[in-house]
Scaffold this motif. Structure first.
Motif, PDB file in Angstrom:
ATOM      1  N   GLU A  88       1.725  24.267 -20.962  1.00 44.84           N
ATOM      2  CA  GLU A  88       2.260  22.985 -20.719  1.00 44.84           C
ATOM      3  C   GLU A  88       3.484  23.060 -19.822  1.00 44.84           C
ATOM      4  OE1 GLU A  88       2.128  20.313 -23.935  1.00 44.84           O
ATOM      5  OE2 GLU A  88      -0.100  21.331 -24.620  1.00 44.84           O
ATOM      6  N   LEU A  89       4.353  23.898 -20.518  1.00 45.74           N
ATOM      7  CA  LEU A  89       5.722  23.815 -19.571  1.00 45.74           C
ATOM      8  C   LEU A  89       5.316  24.571 -18.245  1.00 45.74           C
ATOM      9  CD1 LEU A  89       8.622  23.708 -20.052  1.00 45.74           C
ATOM     10  CD2 LEU A  89       8.862  26.083 -20.958  1.00 45.74           C
TER      11      LEU A  89
ATOM     12  N   HIS B 246       2.862  24.274 -16.381  1.00 45.42           N
ATOM     13  CA  HIS B 246       2.553  23.034 -15.474  1.00 45.42           C
ATOM     14  C   HIS B 246       3.793  22.392 -14.955  1.00 45.42           C
ATOM     15  CE1 HIS B 246       0.113  19.501 -14.134  1.00 45.42           C
ATOM     16  NE2 HIS B 246       0.908  18.922 -15.238  1.00 45.42           N
ATOM     17  N   HIS B 247       4.418  21.945 -15.759  1.00 42.94           N
ATOM     18  CA  HIS B 247       5.711  21.171 -15.452  1.00 42.94           C
ATOM     19  C   HIS B 247       6.535  21.866 -14.506  1.00 42.94           C
ATOM     20  CE1 HIS B 247       4.650  17.631 -17.607  1.00 42.94           C
ATOM     21  NE2 HIS B 247       4.608  18.376 -18.929  1.00 42.94           N
ATOM     22  N   VAL B 248       6.755  23.076 -14.720  1.00 45.25           N
ATOM     23  CA  VAL B 248       7.741  23.835 -13.802  1.00 45.25           C
ATOM     24  C   VAL B 248       6.927  23.910 -12.633  1.00 45.25           C
ATOM     25  CG1 VAL B 248       8.653  26.216 -13.483  1.00 45.25           C
ATOM     26  CG2 VAL B 248       9.003  25.112 -15.617  1.00 45.25           C
TER      27      VAL B 248
ATOM     28  N   ALA C  29      11.585  21.241 -17.776  1.00 41.05           N
ATOM     29  CA  ALA C  29      11.081  21.762 -16.326  1.00 41.05           C
ATOM     30  C   ALA C  29      12.048  21.513 -15.209  1.00 41.05           C
ATOM     31  CB  ALA C  29       9.698  21.673 -15.917  1.00 41.05           C
ATOM     32  N   SER C  30      12.135  20.152 -15.178  1.00 42.09           N
ATOM     33  CA  SER C  30      13.100  19.529 -13.975  1.00 42.09           C
ATOM     34  C   SER C  30      14.598  20.077 -13.990  1.00 42.09           C
ATOM     35  CB  SER C  30      13.082  18.074 -14.348  1.00 42.09           C
ATOM     36  OG  SER C  30      13.718  17.395 -13.409  1.00 42.09           O
TER      37      SER C  30
ATOM     38  N   ALA D 298       5.217  22.034 -10.974  1.00 42.99           N
ATOM     39  CA  ALA D 298       5.215  20.434 -10.288  1.00 42.99           C
ATOM     40  C   ALA D 298       6.539  20.410  -9.661  1.00 42.99           C
ATOM     41  CB  ALA D 298       4.675  19.674 -11.287  1.00 42.99           C
ATOM     42  N   GLU D 299       7.312  20.701 -10.593  1.00 42.80           N
ATOM     43  CA  GLU D 299       8.940  20.481 -10.011  1.00 42.80           C
ATOM     44  C   GLU D 299       9.186  21.290  -9.174  1.00 42.80           C
ATOM     45  OE1 GLU D 299      12.565  18.893  -9.447  1.00 42.80           O
ATOM     46  OE2 GLU D 299      11.016  18.181 -10.960  1.00 42.80           O
TER      47      GLU D 299
ATOM     48  N   ASP E 262      10.942  17.189 -24.529  1.00 47.03           N
ATOM     49  CA  ASP E 262      10.557  16.695 -23.256  1.00 47.03           C
ATOM     50  C   ASP E 262      10.261  17.685 -22.492  1.00 47.03           C
ATOM     51  OD1 ASP E 262      10.253  15.162 -21.009  1.00 47.03           O
ATOM     52  OD2 ASP E 262      11.808  13.832 -21.572  1.00 47.03           O
ATOM     53  N   LYS E 263       9.217  18.255 -22.360  1.00 50.40           N
ATOM     54  CA  LYS E 263       8.850  19.260 -21.519  1.00 50.40           C
ATOM     55  C   LYS E 263       9.092  19.034 -20.225  1.00 50.40           C
ATOM     56  CE  LYS E 263       4.941  20.030 -23.845  1.00 50.40           C
ATOM     57  NZ  LYS E 263       5.122  19.291 -25.170  1.00 50.40           N
ATOM     58  N   ALA E 264       8.538  17.852 -19.454  1.00 55.47           N
ATOM     59  CA  ALA E 264       9.103  17.620 -18.212  1.00 55.47           C
ATOM     60  C   ALA E 264      10.478  17.450 -17.677  1.00 55.47           C
ATOM     61  CB  ALA E 264       8.282  16.142 -17.878  1.00 55.47           C
TER      62      ALA E 264
END
Length: 347
Positions: free
Chosen positions: A78-79, A81-83, A304-305, A85-86, A299-301
């Motif tokens: 899941e992390l 995925h967020h990395v 990543a951000s 995207a950012e 808060d994984k998003a």
């Protein structure tokens, strides 16, 4: 056939070459209609960016790496995925690497294996020491994820993390408030990682705050933070004398908790009636397990951000930047495994 150029795409889309460049690099300050028009032209003409030319022009490849211990673990999947995207929003492409928690592999990747290609690395270290990473971070853009274990609070690299002690304290206090008095912990690993050490510290703090005594017999050891070890650890706790056996367990990861719940099911015990179970990671598996699992949600998003923006700033800076530590939010999601309240999942 001559290679398609940015100029060709710009003429087809009716925009400037700079605008095409911004769209291809993922720069966010472009309107959606313009982005759509440019990407349509890219597709129609079959344009492909030339990384070698970009490297010569900017001194950068636009490639960064994310190195994590285990991609089979839902948290890291899941992390990632967020990395991704950012990174795309920041104009980077991400290569995903798996270290399997091996110190040599972590150090190899931290140095930017193929450094002539990579602009920087985001690393979630499990075994490599901060002392080994210090000289790397001085020479190569590096951002660390996860728990820190620095001596004397000396930050050796940019670091993004949650407050693990507080997270463990929150979930253990929740179990104590429910009236549980023999609370076990599953996740003491050997050699003890920073993750295990900090979550055990928060666990002990919460017990003390609730007026409960820490019993080392209820601190189950594991080799890995996975389902199998959670199953075996819970079986071990259930083999203790009845007066010692736990009425609740805090597992240091959701995967350990899923394994622990299965051991309780094997034993014919009810969750949470006989034993309440809680974990950490906020994975989707926790949401869809039966019963649904109470879990601390990082808060994984946000993680990543923070990591990608921090790495991007270090890559693009012409001057050395001071190392910083960034604390991402976390919260406790209370579900059936501790409060017994059935909830219908939102579609």
């Amino acid at each position: 056939m001559a290679a398609v150029t940015l100029k060709d795409v710009a003429e087809r889309a009716g925009v400037s070459i700079k605008t095409v460049s911004n769209v291809v690099r993922g720069v966010p300050q472009v309107s959606e209609s313009t982005r759509t028009r440019v990407m349509r032209a890219v597709s129609e003409l079959g344009y492909r960016p030339n990384p070698s030319a970009r490297r010569l022009r900017t001194g950068r490849s636009g490639l960064i790496a994310l190195a994590v211990p285990d991609l089979a673990t839902p948290y890291f999947a899941e992390l990632a995925h967020h990395v991704g995207a950012e990174a795309s929003a920041q104009g980077f492409t991400v290569l995903i690497e798996e270290t399997l928690g091996d110190a040599k592999e972590e150090l190899r990747l931290a140095t930017g294996v193929g450094a002539s290609l990579l602009d920087g690395v985001i690393l979630s270290p499990l075994r490599v020491s901060p002392a080994d990473l210090a000289p790397v971070a001085d020479e190569f853009p590096l951002v660390l994820l996860g728990e820190r274990s620095y001596e004397h609070d000396h930050v050796v690299a940019d670091h993004v993390l949650i407050d693990n002690v507080a997270a463990a304290r929150d979930v253990t206090a929740h179990l104590a408030v429910l009236g549980r008095t023999r609370i076990g912990a599953i996740g003491v690993d050997q050699p003890q990682s920073a993750t295990s050490r900090q979550r055990l510290e928060g666990f002990q703090q919460a017990l003390h705050g609730a007026g409960l005594t820490y019993d080392p017999r209820l601190a189950a050891r594991v080799k890995e933070f996975d389902r199998r070890d959670g199953l075996l650890a819970m079986r071990g706790l259930l083999s203790l004398p009845a007066e010692v056996r736990p009425d609740a367990v805090f597992c240091f990861s959701d995967m350990l908790a899923v394994g622990a719940q299965h051991a309780l099911y094997e034993a014919g015990l009810n969750v949470p009636g006989d034993v309440a179970v809680a974990g950490v990671d906020g994975s989707e598996e926790a949401l869809y397990s039966t019963p649904s699992l109470t879990s601390v949600v990082p808060d994984k998003a946000a993680i990543a951000s923070l990591a990608v923006k921090c790495l991007a700033a270090r890559i693009r800076s012409r001057e050395p930047l001071p190392f910083e530590e960034y604390i991402a939010p976390h919260w406790l999601e209370v579900r059936e495994s501790t409060d017994g309240v059935r909830r219908r999942l939102s579609p």
